[in-house]
Scaffold this motif. Structure first.
Motif, mmCIF file in Angstrom:
data_model
loop_
_atom_site.group_PDB
_atom_site.id
_atom_site.type_symbol
_atom_site.label_atom_id
_atom_site.label_comp_id
_atom_site.label_asym_id
_atom_site.label_seq_id
_atom_site.Cartn_x
_atom_site.Cartn_y
_atom_site.Cartn_z
ATOM 1 N N THR A 46 -38.230 59.353 -0.127
ATOM 2 C CA THR A 46 -39.445 60.153 -0.294
ATOM 3 C C THR A 46 -40.568 59.525 0.517
ATOM 4 O O THR A 46 -40.760 58.310 0.502
ATOM 5 C CB THR A 46 -39.848 60.233 -1.777
ATOM 6 O OG1 THR A 46 -38.780 60.849 -2.502
ATOM 7 C CG2 THR A 46 -41.114 61.052 -1.974
ATOM 8 N N VAL A 67 -36.772 65.327 -4.291
ATOM 9 C CA VAL A 67 -37.941 64.472 -4.027
ATOM 10 C C VAL A 67 -38.119 63.451 -5.149
ATOM 11 O O VAL A 67 -38.335 62.266 -4.898
ATOM 12 C CB VAL A 67 -39.221 65.317 -3.843
ATOM 13 C CG1 VAL A 67 -40.454 64.428 -3.753
ATOM 14 C CG2 VAL A 67 -39.111 66.198 -2.617
ATOM 15 N N ARG A 71 -37.801 59.314 -5.026
ATOM 16 C CA ARG A 71 -39.094 58.639 -5.113
ATOM 17 C C ARG A 71 -38.938 57.204 -5.609
ATOM 18 O O ARG A 71 -39.492 56.275 -5.045
ATOM 19 C CB ARG A 71 -40.050 59.409 -6.022
ATOM 20 C CG ARG A 71 -41.479 58.902 -5.956
ATOM 21 C CD ARG A 71 -42.440 59.728 -6.784
ATOM 22 N NE ARG A 71 -42.538 61.113 -6.397
ATOM 23 C CZ ARG A 71 -43.283 61.582 -5.395
ATOM 24 N NH1 ARG A 71 -43.966 60.737 -4.655
ATOM 25 N NH2 ARG A 71 -43.331 62.865 -5.139
#
Length: 131
Positions: A46, A67, A71
């Motif tokens: 990400t 995403v 992350r």
């Protein structure tokens, strides 16, 4: 009565829940612009500047999941496929979208053919020890 003759829609499976065809998630696409870079061991990361993906109306829930999964810890395309229970081809298209939207970037591992030979590394270590 529905098409299956049992009073329920053929788009619903009692055990699996609603059925969504994978090509519906990709809007019928089977490739993306970044497709050539997305092999199974490509690592998806990400972008640090990526905003909250849930606020972007152009992203699907699967995009948002990718995403968020990447992350905390970068994930390979294969790991994302397994975690999301989606076919590899679908994950490649979705990740390609996210690369285009600048939510993620992809790091490719160094191909084995480009890695230095073990004997060269041993020679370097032996040379350093000789100093």
């Amino acid at each position: 009565m529905s098409a299956d003759g049992q009073g329920r829609s053929h788009w619903f499976d009692d055990e699996a829940g609603p059925v969504v065809r994978p090509y519906a998630m990709t809007r019928g696409r089977t490739t993306s612009a970044a497709q050539h870079r997305l092999d199974l061991i490509a690592v998806v990361v990400t972008e640090p500047h990526a905003d909250d993906p849930e606020t972007d109306p152009t992203l699907s829930p699967e995009h948002v999941d990718i995403v968020e999964l990447c992350r905390g810890t970068p994930q390979t395309v294969a790991e994302l496929s397994a975690e999301l229970d989606l076919p590899i081809g679908v994950v490649r298209v979705l990740v390609g979208d996210l690369v285009d939207f600048e939510f993620v970037h992809v790091n490719r591992p160094v191909p084995p053919a480009e890695l230095p030979d073990e004997s060269i590394l041993r020679d370097v270590i032996n040379g350093l020890r000789a100093l």
